[in-house]
Scaffold this motif. Structure first.
Motif, PDB file in Angstrom:
ATOM      1  N   GLU A  87       0.832  -1.209   0.000  1.00  0.00           N
ATOM      2  CA  GLU A  87       0.000   0.000   0.000  1.00  0.00           C
ATOM      3  C   GLU A  87       0.865   1.257   0.000  1.00  0.00           C
ATOM      4  OE1 GLU A  87      -3.946   1.605  -0.154  1.00  0.00           O
ATOM      5  OE2 GLU A  87      -3.012  -0.318  -0.591  1.00  0.00           O
ATOM      6  N   LEU A  88       1.975   1.245   0.730  1.00  0.00           N
ATOM      7  CA  LEU A  88       2.901   2.379   0.716  1.00  0.00           C
ATOM      8  C   LEU A  88       3.405   2.650  -0.706  1.00  0.00           C
ATOM      9  CD1 LEU A  88       5.006   1.712   3.930  1.00  0.00           C
ATOM     10  CD2 LEU A  88       3.872   3.879   3.409  1.00  0.00           C
ATOM     11  N   LEU A  89       3.791   1.592  -1.394  1.00  0.00           N
ATOM     12  CA  LEU A  89       4.300   1.749  -2.758  1.00  0.00           C
ATOM     13  C   LEU A  89       3.211   2.264  -3.693  1.00  0.00           C
ATOM     14  CD1 LEU A  89       6.492  -1.489  -3.013  1.00  0.00           C
ATOM     15  CD2 LEU A  89       7.294   0.870  -2.720  1.00  0.00           C
ATOM     16  N   ALA A  90       1.987   1.773  -3.498  1.00  0.00           N
ATOM     17  CA  ALA A  90       0.874   2.219  -4.338  1.00  0.00           C
ATOM     18  C   ALA A  90       0.532   3.681  -4.086  1.00  0.00           C
ATOM     19  CB  ALA A  90      -0.355   1.349  -4.082  1.00  0.00           C
ATOM     20  N   TYR A 140      10.462  -3.299  10.097  1.00  0.00           N
ATOM     21  CA  TYR A 140      10.610  -3.965   8.804  1.00  0.00           C
ATOM     22  C   TYR A 140      10.434  -2.993   7.640  1.00  0.00           C
ATOM     23  CZ  TYR A 140      10.818  -8.776  10.542  1.00  0.00           C
ATOM     24  OH  TYR A 140      11.213  -9.935  11.139  1.00  0.00           O
ATOM     25  N   LEU A 141       9.648  -1.953   7.862  1.00  0.00           N
ATOM     26  CA  LEU A 141       9.279  -1.051   6.775  1.00  0.00           C
ATOM     27  C   LEU A 141      10.001   0.288   6.824  1.00  0.00           C
ATOM     28  CD1 LEU A 141       5.414  -1.639   6.802  1.00  0.00           C
ATOM     29  CD2 LEU A 141       7.019  -2.412   5.058  1.00  0.00           C
ATOM     30  N   HIS A 142      10.995   0.419   7.664  1.00  0.00           N
ATOM     31  CA  HIS A 142      11.592   1.741   7.893  1.00  0.00           C
ATOM     32  C   HIS A 142      12.051   2.395   6.586  1.00  0.00           C
ATOM     33  CE1 HIS A 142      13.574   5.003   9.990  1.00  0.00           C
ATOM     34  NE2 HIS A 142      14.625   4.801   9.209  1.00  0.00           N
ATOM     35  N   THR A 143      12.746   1.653   5.742  1.00  0.00           N
ATOM     36  CA  THR A 143      13.263   2.233   4.496  1.00  0.00           C
ATOM     37  C   THR A 143      12.133   2.667   3.575  1.00  0.00           C
ATOM     38  OG1 THR A 143      15.272   0.885   4.616  1.00  0.00           O
ATOM     39  CG2 THR A 143      14.705   1.814   2.466  1.00  0.00           C
ATOM     40  N   THR A 144      11.099   1.822   3.448  1.00  0.00           N
ATOM     41  CA  THR A 144       9.963   2.161   2.576  1.00  0.00           C
ATOM     42  C   THR A 144       9.188   3.349   3.131  1.00  0.00           C
ATOM     43  OG1 THR A 144       9.773  -0.188   2.040  1.00  0.00           O
ATOM     44  CG2 THR A 144       7.958   1.226   1.366  1.00  0.00           C
ATOM     45  N   ILE A 145       9.003   3.388   4.439  1.00  0.00           N
ATOM     46  CA  ILE A 145       8.302   4.515   5.067  1.00  0.00           C
ATOM     47  C   ILE A 145       9.078   5.812   4.838  1.00  0.00           C
ATOM     48  CG2 ILE A 145       7.608   5.521   7.278  1.00  0.00           C
ATOM     49  CD1 ILE A 145       7.050   2.610   8.230  1.00  0.00           C
ATOM     50  N   ILE A 165       8.145  10.957  11.362  1.00  0.00           N
ATOM     51  CA  ILE A 165       7.805   9.551  11.117  1.00  0.00           C
ATOM     52  C   ILE A 165       7.486   8.845  12.425  1.00  0.00           C
ATOM     53  CG2 ILE A 165       8.735   7.327  10.343  1.00  0.00           C
ATOM     54  CD1 ILE A 165      10.367   8.908   8.242  1.00  0.00           C
ATOM     55  N   PHE A 166       8.330   9.048  13.423  1.00  0.00           N
ATOM     56  CA  PHE A 166       8.129   8.403  14.724  1.00  0.00           C
ATOM     57  C   PHE A 166       6.785   8.797  15.333  1.00  0.00           C
ATOM     58  CE2 PHE A 166       8.361   8.417  19.338  1.00  0.00           C
ATOM     59  CZ  PHE A 166       8.865   7.166  19.627  1.00  0.00           C
ATOM     60  N   VAL A 167       6.493  10.090  15.322  1.00  0.00           N
ATOM     61  CA  VAL A 167       5.261  10.578  15.947  1.00  0.00           C
ATOM     62  C   VAL A 167       4.023  10.059  15.213  1.00  0.00           C
ATOM     63  CG1 VAL A 167       3.874  12.647  16.417  1.00  0.00           C
ATOM     64  CG2 VAL A 167       6.320  12.614  16.972  1.00  0.00           C
ATOM     65  N   THR A 168       4.018  10.152  13.883  1.00  0.00           N
ATOM     66  CA  THR A 168       2.836   9.718  13.141  1.00  0.00           C
ATOM     67  C   THR A 168       2.612   8.218  13.271  1.00  0.00           C
ATOM     68  OG1 THR A 168       4.187   9.649  11.116  1.00  0.00           O
ATOM     69  CG2 THR A 168       2.845  11.602  11.476  1.00  0.00           C
ATOM     70  N   GLU A 169       3.693   7.426  13.218  1.00  0.00           N
ATOM     71  CA  GLU A 169       3.550   5.970  13.370  1.00  0.00           C
ATOM     72  C   GLU A 169       2.896   5.627  14.696  1.00  0.00           C
ATOM     73  OE1 GLU A 169       7.439   4.352  13.049  1.00  0.00           O
ATOM     74  OE2 GLU A 169       7.439   4.288  10.860  1.00  0.00           O
TER      75      GLU A 169
END
Length: 206
Positions: A87-90, A140-145, A165-169
């Motif tokens: 979904e991130l890639l899409a 697992y998704l850190h790079t993609t995020i 990124i940290f706050v929103t996650e």
């Protein structure tokens, strides 16, 4: 610490089809027992019976039931992470206003579908909280995020991207887990997705 790691590390990794089927059967049997009867009932002997494998075969791959549960957690988290990655890639080329609700929704769906691992295990088995903290979809998704946020850098006004990124996650996952854990009758899923999306967008544009 090393003794704990040895207790939960698998003895060996299955490489052939039959061996992988055996390991999958063991993990599935463990999840069934934990879900239906609780952690105390999940002895290695009982797991092997439910899985339909010999106790010797079980110990070929796992030194303890803790190791089986750790593998169950890892398998679940990896599968959930792959769903979120797709979904991130899409969403890479979509505006934040459009992609944010989609990502919030897929996070809600994956955590609801795997609530046993994400919510019940850490609560009912305190000894696995450290494992759960190490095995997260975010890691697992850190790079993609990070790539997703960089793709939308022009729309994000905050300078410190790692903090954003940290706050929103944790804002999104924390709210979703509280919603699922409480089974709140006052908020429907679409309302939750809408309000969480607004919170994320407001924060990123502040």
């Amino acid at each position: 610490m090393r003794a704990v790691e040895q207790q939960i590390e698998p003895r060996k990794t299955p490489k052939q089809g039959r061996a992988m089927h055996t390991v999958d059967s063991i993990i599935q049997a463990t999840q069934k027992i934990l879900t239906d009867e609780g952690y105390e009932r999940a002895s290695t002997n009982y797991i092997s019976d439910v899985a339909g494998v010999s106790i010797g075969s079980l110990y070929q791959y796992f030194p303890s039931k803790e190791a089986i549960v750790a593998s169950l957690v890892e398998k679940t988290v990896v599968a959930a992470a792959e769903t979120i990655r797709e979904e991130l890639l899409a969403c890479m080329g979509l505006p934040l206003e459009e992609s944010t609700p989609r990502l919030v929704r897929v996070l809600l769906e994956t955590r609801r579908e795997n609530a046993f691992v994400f919510l019940r295990l850490p609560r009912e088995m305190p000894g696995f909280r450290s494992v759960s903290r190490q095995l997260t979809t975010e890691k697992y998704l850190h790079t993609t995020i990070h790539s997703y946020y960089m793709q939308h850098r022009d729309s994000i006004r905050l300078d410190d991207l790692e903090t954003a990124i940290f706050v929103t996650e944790h804002m999104v996952i924390g709210c979703i887990d509280a919603y699922l854990d409480n089974e709140s009758p006052k908020i429907d899923e679409e309302t939750l997705v809408e309000h969480l999306s607004l919170a994320v967008l407001s924060y990123l544009s502040s």
